[in-house]
Design an enzyme around this catalytic site. Structure first.
Site, PDB file in Angstrom:
ATOM      1  N   CYS A 174      -2.318   2.829   9.130  1.00 53.46           N
ATOM      2  CA  CYS A 174      -3.304   1.812   8.736  1.00 53.46           C
ATOM      3  C   CYS A 174      -4.505   1.798   9.683  1.00 53.46           C
ATOM      4  CB  CYS A 174      -2.685   0.424   8.739  1.00 53.46           C
ATOM      5  SG  CYS A 174      -1.345   0.204   7.582  1.00 53.46           S
TER       6      CYS A 174
ATOM      7  N   HIS B 258       0.871  -1.186   0.000  1.00 50.65           N
ATOM      8  CA  HIS B 258       0.000   0.000   0.000  1.00 50.65           C
ATOM      9  C   HIS B 258       0.903   1.229   0.000  1.00 50.65           C
ATOM     10  CE1 HIS B 258      -3.720  -1.927   2.141  1.00 50.65           C
ATOM     11  NE2 HIS B 258      -4.049  -1.649   0.892  1.00 50.65           N
TER      12      HIS B 258
HETATM   13  N1  ARG Z   1      -3.578  -7.194   6.568  1.00 47.20           N
HETATM   14  C1  ARG Z   1      -4.029  -5.996   5.937  1.00 47.20           C
HETATM   15  C2  ARG Z   1      -3.978  -6.142   4.431  1.00 47.20           C
HETATM   16  O1  ARG Z   1      -3.065  -6.765   3.951  1.00 47.20           O
HETATM   17  C3  ARG Z   1      -3.203  -4.824   6.377  1.00 47.20           C
HETATM   18  C4  ARG Z   1      -3.712  -3.517   5.856  1.00 47.20           C
HETATM   19  C5  ARG Z   1      -2.878  -2.380   6.309  1.00 47.20           C
HETATM   20  N2  ARG Z   1      -3.473  -1.142   5.963  1.00 47.20           N
HETATM   21  C6  ARG Z   1      -2.842  -0.138   5.337  1.00 47.20           C
HETATM   22  N3  ARG Z   1      -3.462   0.992   5.214  1.00 47.20           N
HETATM   23  N4  ARG Z   1      -1.637  -0.289   4.827  1.00 47.20           N
HETATM   24  O2  ARG Z   1      -4.834  -5.672   3.730  1.00 47.20           O
END
Ligand code: ARG
Length: 290
Positions: free
Chosen positions: A273, A180
């Protein structure tokens, strides 16, 4: 769509926190039951009690510095719902709820949409394109920076530009550990901090030209998701393990606030996150009105 104007640098001594509105989701159902990024290992157990305490400490850190924190009801069976940043985008009177890339998280979209629909937005829409909210869209004062490559679709960048009427700069992510945008880049007050190796050569060069004053994070800090932080104009809430980044921030007049979210890191998440910001329009269009 690429706007190249940069913001004037602010005097580091003049940095001030601006009260923000954040949305968080208690990790009541947090777990690692599937693996959709390289941080997740279903064989590595999560200590939920500790996750709850760490999450609570983040909430207290925000509230203690004058920010409003709204909390969305967690849904059983959605172990990643704690990562509120992914729920969508909220800027001024408009909100766009997420459409997740992975089926494991698909039901979070409607849950966040429901929260948005209950607030006083004048327009709330569901994303047509795959769009993981603030995970891949960083709202800077002068533009929106948008990531693609692992989760949000490139077409979502165009959709966001049209829906919010703001310039969007597309950036290609190339390292699966930084799946991300918010794992590799953080918006500060008048610049950004980022880890260039997470981006394609073209995107890294574009960032260097847009933000010549940016803070460049070390690999060690990127590897503890130190860039997954939240800035209120003065304080920067970030992993307490990102020690070089904290020192760099302090040298630029910011006040780093170290947070231990080691349990959430097992799912590939940290401070940002866990936090969706309801941005004021003033922030989003500052360069057009100043
Ligand atoms: N386990 C989640 C995923 O892989 C973590 C998300 C983390 N969120 C973020 N905004 N980077 O989607």
């Amino acid at each position: 769509m690429t706007s190249v104007a940069t913001l004037p640098a602010r005097d580091p001594a003049a940095r001030r926190p601006v009260p923000r509105r954040y949305l968080m989701c208690r990790p009541d159902h947090f777990d690692v039951t599937y693996a959709i990024n390289p941080w997740m290992d279903t064989a590595d157990p999560v200590n939920r009690t500790r996750a709850l305490a760490q999450w609570e400490a983040l909430r207290v850190a925000y509230e203690g510095r004058g920010h409003r924190v709204d909390v969305i009801e967690p849904v059983a069976g959605l172990p990643d719902m704690v990562f509120a940043a992914n729920g969508g985008l909220a800027i001024g009177e408009r909100a766009l709820s997420a459409r997740f890339a992975n089926p494991e998280r698909a039901q979070e979209g409607p849950a966040y949409h429901g929260w948005m629909a209950a607030q006083c937005f004048t327009s709330v829409a569901r994303a047509r394109e795959t769009n993981e909210g603030e995970g891949d869209f960083a709202i800077a004062p002068d533009r929106i920076l948008a990531g693609t490559g692992f989760r949000s679709a490139r077409g979502a960048h165009q959709e966001v530009a049209e829906y919010f009427g703001l310039p969007v700069v597309s950036l290609d992510l190339v390292d699966p550990r930084f799946y991300h945008l918010d794992t590799a880049l953080m918006v500060l007050d008048d610049t950004i901090a980022y880890y260039p190796a997470a981006f394609s050569g073209t995107s890294a060069r574009l960032l260097a030209s847009l933000y010549p004053d940016a803070i460049i994070a070390t690999e060690a800090d990127a590897n503890v998701l130190g860039l997954n932080g939240v800035c209120d104009g003065y304080h920067v809430f970030l992993s307490d393990r990102a020690v070089d980044l904290a020192a760099q921030l302090r040298a630029r007049g910011y006040e780093p606030v170290g947070i231990d979210l080691s349990e959430l890191l097992k799912s590939g998440g940290s401070v940002k996150c866990c936090t969706m910001e309801w941005h004021s329009v003033r922030t989003a269009v500052a360069s057009e009105t100043d």
